[in-house]
Motif scaffolding. Structure first.
Motif, PDB file in Angstrom:
ATOM      1  N   UNK A  73       8.178  13.439   2.036  1.00 24.12           N
ATOM      2  CA  UNK A  73       8.031  13.851   0.602  1.00 24.12           C
ATOM      3  C   UNK A  73       6.789  12.913   0.193  1.00 24.12           C
ATOM      4  N   UNK A  74       5.882  13.630  -0.243  1.00 19.84           N
ATOM      5  CA  UNK A  74       4.649  13.173  -0.820  1.00 19.84           C
ATOM      6  C   UNK A  74       4.234  13.456  -2.354  1.00 19.84           C
ATOM      7  N   UNK A  75       4.404  12.591  -3.273  1.00 25.53           N
ATOM      8  CA  UNK A  75       4.215  12.994  -4.444  1.00 25.53           C
ATOM      9  C   UNK A  75       4.101  11.695  -5.589  1.00 25.53           C
ATOM     10  N   UNK A  76       3.521  12.019  -6.514  1.00 26.80           N
ATOM     11  CA  UNK A  76       3.531  10.826  -7.578  1.00 26.80           C
ATOM     12  C   UNK A  76       3.187   9.515  -6.999  1.00 26.80           C
ATOM     13  N   UNK A  77       2.026   9.369  -5.859  1.00 23.40           N
ATOM     14  CA  UNK A  77       1.563   8.450  -5.215  1.00 23.40           C
ATOM     15  C   UNK A  77       2.521   7.681  -4.269  1.00 23.40           C
ATOM     16  N   UNK A  78       3.508   8.214  -3.979  1.00 26.88           N
ATOM     17  CA  UNK A  78       4.502   7.911  -2.911  1.00 26.88           C
ATOM     18  C   UNK A  78       4.593   8.802  -1.568  1.00 26.88           C
ATOM     19  N   UNK A  79       5.040   8.174  -0.549  1.00 23.55           N
ATOM     20  CA  UNK A  79       5.629   9.019   0.733  1.00 23.55           C
ATOM     21  C   UNK A  79       6.878   8.310   0.766  1.00 23.55           C
ATOM     22  N   UNK A  80       7.904   9.174   0.818  1.00 24.97           N
ATOM     23  CA  UNK A  80       9.224   9.092   1.000  1.00 24.97           C
ATOM     24  C   UNK A  80       9.838   9.817   2.057  1.00 24.97           C
ATOM     25  N   UNK A  81      10.987   9.381   2.581  1.00 21.43           N
ATOM     26  CA  UNK A  81      11.681  10.027   3.569  1.00 21.43           C
ATOM     27  C   UNK A  81      13.290   9.784   3.147  1.00 21.43           C
ATOM     28  N   UNK A 123      10.142  15.254  -6.706  1.00 21.71           N
ATOM     29  CA  UNK A 123       8.926  15.661  -6.179  1.00 21.71           C
ATOM     30  C   UNK A 123       9.271  16.422  -4.736  1.00 21.71           C
ATOM     31  N   UNK A 124      10.442  16.137  -4.287  1.00 19.71           N
ATOM     32  CA  UNK A 124      10.964  16.968  -3.185  1.00 19.71           C
ATOM     33  C   UNK A 124      11.065  18.407  -2.967  1.00 19.71           C
ATOM     34  N   UNK A 125      10.807  18.852  -1.988  1.00 22.93           N
ATOM     35  CA  UNK A 125      10.960  20.598  -1.640  1.00 22.93           C
ATOM     36  C   UNK A 125      12.220  20.875  -1.332  1.00 22.93           C
ATOM     37  N   UNK A 126      13.188  20.004  -0.922  1.00 26.81           N
ATOM     38  CA  UNK A 126      14.362  20.324  -0.760  1.00 26.81           C
ATOM     39  C   UNK A 126      15.708  19.141  -1.661  1.00 26.81           C
ATOM     40  N   UNK A 127      16.617  19.484  -1.772  1.00 26.62           N
ATOM     41  CA  UNK A 127      17.758  18.792  -2.361  1.00 26.62           C
ATOM     42  C   UNK A 127      18.280  17.980  -1.270  1.00 26.62           C
ATOM     43  N   UNK A 128      17.837  16.650  -1.362  1.00 29.74           N
ATOM     44  CA  UNK A 128      18.618  15.662  -0.192  1.00 29.74           C
ATOM     45  C   UNK A 128      19.832  15.243  -0.732  1.00 29.74           C
ATOM     46  N   UNK A 129      20.861  15.249   0.255  1.00 33.72           N
ATOM     47  CA  UNK A 129      22.261  14.772   0.047  1.00 33.72           C
ATOM     48  C   UNK A 129      22.200  13.638  -0.748  1.00 33.72           C
ATOM     49  N   UNK A 130      23.265  13.288  -1.562  1.00 33.62           N
ATOM     50  CA  UNK A 130      23.462  12.065  -2.300  1.00 33.62           C
ATOM     51  C   UNK A 130      23.795  11.067  -1.401  1.00 33.62           C
ATOM     52  N   UNK A 131      24.385  10.954  -0.357  1.00 34.81           N
ATOM     53  CA  UNK A 131      24.712   9.903   0.446  1.00 34.81           C
ATOM     54  C   UNK A 131      23.352   9.595   1.323  1.00 34.81           C
ATOM     55  N   UNK A 132      22.455  10.088   1.416  1.00 38.83           N
ATOM     56  CA  UNK A 132      21.185   9.981   2.112  1.00 38.83           C
ATOM     57  C   UNK A 132      20.670   8.521   1.428  1.00 38.83           C
ATOM     58  N   UNK A 142       0.908  -1.291  -0.006  1.00 32.42           N
ATOM     59  CA  UNK A 142      -0.095   0.307  -0.120  1.00 32.42           C
ATOM     60  C   UNK A 142       0.946   1.061   0.185  1.00 32.42           C
ATOM     61  N   UNK A 143       0.935   1.981  -1.126  1.00 30.25           N
ATOM     62  CA  UNK A 143       1.413   3.536  -1.045  1.00 30.25           C
ATOM     63  C   UNK A 143       0.553   4.479  -0.951  1.00 30.25           C
ATOM     64  N   UNK A 144       1.092   5.584  -1.201  1.00 24.61           N
ATOM     65  CA  UNK A 144       0.166   6.653  -0.724  1.00 24.61           C
ATOM     66  C   UNK A 144      -0.929   6.758  -1.953  1.00 24.61           C
ATOM     67  N   UNK A 145      -0.582   6.224  -3.161  1.00 24.35           N
ATOM     68  CA  UNK A 145      -1.468   6.153  -4.332  1.00 24.35           C
ATOM     69  C   UNK A 145      -2.824   5.461  -4.166  1.00 24.35           C
ATOM     70  N   UNK A 146      -2.712   4.470  -3.159  1.00 27.62           N
ATOM     71  CA  UNK A 146      -3.853   3.649  -2.742  1.00 27.62           C
ATOM     72  C   UNK A 146      -4.670   4.551  -1.789  1.00 27.62           C
ATOM     73  N   UNK A 147      -4.222   5.398  -0.803  1.00 27.63           N
ATOM     74  CA  UNK A 147      -5.022   6.276  -0.101  1.00 27.63           C
ATOM     75  C   UNK A 147      -5.499   7.220  -0.813  1.00 27.63           C
ATOM     76  N   UNK A 148      -4.860   7.755  -1.894  1.00 29.61           N
ATOM     77  CA  UNK A 148      -5.300   8.669  -2.641  1.00 29.61           C
ATOM     78  C   UNK A 148      -6.703   8.169  -3.514  1.00 29.61           C
ATOM     79  N   UNK A 149      -6.602   6.913  -3.808  1.00 30.90           N
ATOM     80  CA  UNK A 149      -7.732   6.303  -4.578  1.00 30.90           C
ATOM     81  C   UNK A 149      -8.748   6.021  -3.509  1.00 30.90           C
ATOM     82  N   UNK A 150      -8.747   5.678  -2.514  1.00 33.05           N
ATOM     83  CA  UNK A 150      -9.845   5.126  -1.415  1.00 33.05           C
ATOM     84  C   UNK A 150     -10.222   5.955  -0.643  1.00 33.05           C
TER      85      UNK A 150
END
Length: 157
Positions: free
Chosen positions: A55-63, A118-127, A11-19
């Protein structure tokens, strides 16, 4: 040690958006690009809390997570998390949003590029990148000082 659940969810964020589009929209406003608090479970079963920027976008929730953070070990060991939005004031006027689920570390280059795009900031490449899979969602708005709760649960397979 805490064991991961025996049932899996995709279940990704997209499922929540749909349901539950209203809940998903409210959650995106409360979480996306803002400081929130991620609770994890240590190997010994004790809880731990960490500030994160979902970060929420394109049907996903990331950190994105610094590889030296203890949350990496917690999420890698059992995957359990609970994410709660930060509160703007003590009255809860902006509402509360909480997600409980299982985090998956993402190593695919295309998914990382999507998360960065879809991020509002530039995450470090090492993250390291984790996708937060959803099991339960709770949205609370306060109208006239009274809580108005909306819940959603994933269907496990």
């Amino acid at each position: 040690m805490v064991n991961a659940p025996d049932k899996q969810t995709d279940t990704t964020w997209q499922t929540l958006e749909e349901e539950a589009p209203g809940i998903a929209s409210f959650g995106q406003k409360r979480l996306d690009g803002k400081v929130a608090y991620l609770a994890t479970v240590r190997e010994d079963g004790k809880p731990r809390v960490h500030p994160v920027t979902p970060i929420i976008g394109e049907g996903h929730c990331f950190i994105f997570v610094d590889p030296d953070s203890p949350k990496v070990r917690d999420l890698s060991e059992n995957g359990f998390y609970c994410l709660h939005c930060a509160m703007n004031d003590s009255s809860g006027s902006s509402g509360e949003f909480q997600v409980t689920g299982i985090a998956d570390q993402i190593d695919h280059v295309d998914m990382r590029q999507l998360a960065v795009s879809v991020s509002s900031y530039r995450p470090s490449a090492r993250y390291l990148l984790f996708e937060l899979r959803l099991l339960e969602v709770l949205a609370i708005s306060y109208r006239g000082g009274r809580p108005d709760r909306s819940r959603w649960s994933a269907r496990l397979r």
